[in-house]
Design a protein around this motif. Structure first.
Motif, PDB file in Angstrom:
ATOM      1  N   CYS A  47      41.347  32.968  43.229  1.00  0.00           N
ATOM      2  CA  CYS A  47      42.063  31.717  42.945  1.00  0.00           C
ATOM      3  C   CYS A  47      43.536  31.800  43.356  1.00  0.00           C
ATOM      4  O   CYS A  47      44.062  32.879  43.621  1.00  0.00           O
ATOM      5  N   ASN A  50      45.718  34.318  41.621  1.00  0.00           N
ATOM      6  CA  ASN A  50      45.732  35.685  42.150  1.00  0.00           C
ATOM      7  C   ASN A  50      46.741  35.824  43.278  1.00  0.00           C
ATOM      8  O   ASN A  50      47.417  36.841  43.387  1.00  0.00           O
ATOM      9  N   CYS A  83      38.744  39.382  42.529  1.00  0.00           N
ATOM     10  CA  CYS A  83      38.163  38.240  41.828  1.00  0.00           C
ATOM     11  C   CYS A  83      36.785  38.623  41.305  1.00  0.00           C
ATOM     12  O   CYS A  83      36.023  39.299  41.995  1.00  0.00           O
ATOM     13  N   ILE A  85      34.788  36.125  39.746  1.00  0.00           N
ATOM     14  CA  ILE A  85      34.199  34.866  39.314  1.00  0.00           C
ATOM     15  C   ILE A  85      32.720  34.726  39.678  1.00  0.00           C
ATOM     16  O   ILE A  85      31.944  34.165  38.922  1.00  0.00           O
ATOM     17  N   CYS A 117      41.177  40.701  38.350  1.00  0.00           N
ATOM     18  CA  CYS A 117      40.069  40.448  37.424  1.00  0.00           C
ATOM     19  C   CYS A 117      38.990  41.522  37.454  1.00  0.00           C
ATOM     20  O   CYS A 117      38.430  41.878  36.421  1.00  0.00           O
ATOM     21  N   VAL A 201      36.535  34.420  33.228  1.00  0.00           N
ATOM     22  CA  VAL A 201      38.012  34.440  33.173  1.00  0.00           C
ATOM     23  C   VAL A 201      38.600  34.752  31.786  1.00  0.00           C
ATOM     24  O   VAL A 201      39.530  35.549  31.682  1.00  0.00           O
ATOM     25  N   ARG A 205      41.270  37.597  32.027  1.00  0.00           N
ATOM     26  CA  ARG A 205      42.688  37.190  32.025  1.00  0.00           C
ATOM     27  C   ARG A 205      43.234  36.949  30.628  1.00  0.00           C
ATOM     28  O   ARG A 205      44.402  36.604  30.469  1.00  0.00           O
ATOM     29  N   GLN A 236      45.220  28.330  34.590  1.00  0.00           N
ATOM     30  CA  GLN A 236      43.775  28.115  34.468  1.00  0.00           C
ATOM     31  C   GLN A 236      43.514  26.755  33.825  1.00  0.00           C
ATOM     32  O   GLN A 236      42.493  26.142  34.052  1.00  0.00           O
TER      33      GLN A 236
HETATM   34 FE1  SF4 Z   1      41.072  33.859  39.744  1.00  0.00          FE
HETATM   35 FE2  SF4 Z   1      40.146  35.891  38.359  1.00  0.00          FE
HETATM   36 FE3  SF4 Z   1      39.033  33.530  38.181  1.00  0.00          FE
HETATM   37 FE4  SF4 Z   1      38.758  34.963  40.317  1.00  0.00          FE
HETATM   38  S1  SF4 Z   1      37.998  35.462  38.319  1.00  0.00           S
HETATM   39  S2  SF4 Z   1      39.146  32.784  40.246  1.00  0.00           S
HETATM   40  S3  SF4 Z   1      40.737  35.907  40.474  1.00  0.00           S
HETATM   41  S4  SF4 Z   1      41.069  34.050  37.559  1.00  0.00           S
END
Ligand code: SF4
Ligand code: 5AD
Length: 480
Positions: A47, A50, A83, A85, A117, A201, A205, A236
């Motif tokens: 994202c 990052n 990431c 996600i 992450c 997330v 985070r 976020q």
């Molecule tokens: Fe951003 Fe982390 Fe979500 Fe990936 S998992 S989109 S790096 S907040």
């Protein structure tokens, strides 16, 4: 807010995470460097947050004498901001680590760091799984990097994945790497308290916290003075921004913050991302309508168009509620463009329920969407509570239908712009032709038009649109 290609304003297919790595560098920093100067190289995935964090990391490292480099081969420290996600995002990171391993074998002494992450999710397991990784640093531990790097130089591998309730890096002035000098991200909050059942997330985070509003306005002012003309306020869940001035107890809401940043200068455009539908208030919408320099664009992820699935996803709104929100946005800001994130094939989703998502795309008239098929993430609510029971072929088929519907809607959205004139902020030369400029209009649509003498990146121009694809508007500048 998922950033595969921030300049794209039309359709987006399932994001190919392998294309997302972006190398940060600083041209100026490469000149006049001495051979004993230490260099770091950083790749970012995922994202916009990052990408913004990598600029904080760069700033922290430059304070202790490291220079950025775009050339991995000369780096003393190679970092990857990761990431988690979707599974595919993590696979890409592991592939990149193989490449870094090779580099390390050729140049013993090179340090490899995993940030972000995935570092947070896997913690010290990383050091067991990836023998050549030296540092594992979570999103709230970047201040510890100089210390961890120095220990690693002495042969001590290090992990810091401490999640903080306070850290916002408010006092750190990001090193704007790979920037076009026109638009910049400003991180206004960190973490997420929403607990959508599919999302990793909140675990990677941590808890939501808002940054000191004064430091945000100061950063925007500084950027404007340096020639930047657009800032994107990042978080976020930006609409739940809330900062209390410890001296006056005055509370700054997101709407207040938007107004304060917009007041920096009428020529500084303000964007923001991401909005959770449950938190965006009328006050925010009225503030957007009041300021010409707050862009008429909202990224308002729906995730699914079906109420039962939304409930399983723990999104805290249903289809009807979301529809009302969309109506309210168009009522208060008639020319607002709205975009979305959509997940195909969430646990137990039926064909009928999937069709509700297709009809939602049509109803909302999204200008674009980021579209994905569901990928189960270990430890999330959904992974614990529901079976990932939709076969991959069905997920892919539904995703294709979503993409087709969105392409059609984006195409129609852009066709409606033909004949209109937009104020466009020039970002630079078009990728396809060096005879053309590219820039964006308030609605975040990419506009391409022939260059004219005396104009350059950072200038505002009026462009009349005469052609459109599902992703781009094509036009010509008109005299002021
Ligand atoms: Fe951003 Fe982390 Fe979500 Fe990936 S998992 S989109 S790096 S907040
Ligand atoms: N599988 C697929 N897509 C996901 N997203 C978040 N978690 C998952 C998951 N487990 C999508 C959501 C979110 C965007 C950033 O990524 O649409 O809004």
């Amino acid at each position: 807010m998922y950033n595969d290609n921030p300049t794209l304003s039309g359709i987006k297919k399932e994001i190919d995470e392998s294309k997302q790595g972006e190398v940060f560098f600083q041209e100026a920093g490469l000149q006049g460097t001495v051979s004993d100067q230490k260099h770091f190289y950083i790749e970012s995935y995922g994202c916009q947050m990052n990408f913004s964090d990598s600029e904080i990391v760069a700033s922290i490292l430059s304070e202790v004498g490291f220079q950025p480099t775009r050339n991995m081969e000369v780096a003393d420290l190679i970092m990857i901001n990761t990431c988690s996600i979707r599974e595919k995002a993590e696979d890409t990171v592991r592939k990149r680590l193989r490449v870094f391993d090779k580099m390390k074998q050729q140049r013993p002494g090179t340090l490899v760091g995993v940030l972000g992450c995935m570092a947070e999710r896997l913690k010290s397991k990383f050091l067991e799984q990836e023998k050549l990784v030296d540092l594992v640093v979570g999103p709230d531990a970047y201040r510890d990097l100089p210390n961890l790097v120095s220990n690693a130089e002495d042969g001590d591998k290090g992990v810091n994945v401490f999640l903080s309730r306070e850290e916002t890096y408010a006092d750190i002035s990001p090193l704007r790497l790979g920037s076009n000098g026109v638009s910049a991200f400003i991180s206004i909050m960190r973490g997420c308290d929403n607990m959508c059942s599919f999302c990793v997330v909140p675990y990677t985070r941590g808890r939501e916290r808002s940054r000191n509003a004064f430091s945000i306005v100061a950063e925007a002012t500084d950027l404007y003075q340096k020639g930047y003309r657009e800032v994107t306020l990042l978080g976020q869940n930006v609409d739940s921004f809330k900062w209390e001035n410890p001296e006056t107890q005055e509370v700054v809401s997101f709407a207040d913050l938007l107004a304060q940043v917009a007041d920096v200068h009428p020529n500084l455009r303000v964007r923001f991302s991401t909005s959770h539908p449950k938190d965006i208030t009328d006050e925010v919408l009225y503030t957007m309508a009041r300021y010409e320099n707050i862009c008429n664009y909202i990224h308002l992820p729906v995730q699914s168009g079906n109420s039962r699935i939304l409930d399983l996803m723990n999104r805290t709104y249903d289809r009807e509620w979301y529809i009302n929100k969309i109506n309210r946005i168009y009522e208060i800001i008639p020319d607002c463009a709205i975009s979305s994130d959509i997940i195909a094939g969430f646990c137990t989703e039926t064909e009928e329920e999937h069709k509700d998502t297709l009809s939602m795309i049509e109803f909302a008239g999204y200008s674009m969407s980021y579209m994905f098929f569901y990928s189960e993430r270990p430890g999330t609510l959904a992974a614990r509570k529901y079976e990932d029971d939709i076969p991959l072929e069905i997920k892919k088929k539904r995703l294709q239908e979503i993409i087709q519907t969105q392409t059609k809607v984006s195409q129609a959205h852009n066709q409606r712009d033909i004949g209109k004139t937009f104020k466009v902020l020039i970002e630079g030369t078009s990728k396809k032709s060096d005879q053309d400029f590219k820039g964006r209009n308030s609605q975040n649509k990419m506009v391409v038009f022939p260059k004219a003498a005396d104009y350059r990146a950072g200038d505002y121009v009026n462009v009349t649109i005469h052609k459109a694809t599902s992703a781009t508007l094509i036009g010509e500048m008109i005299a002021e």
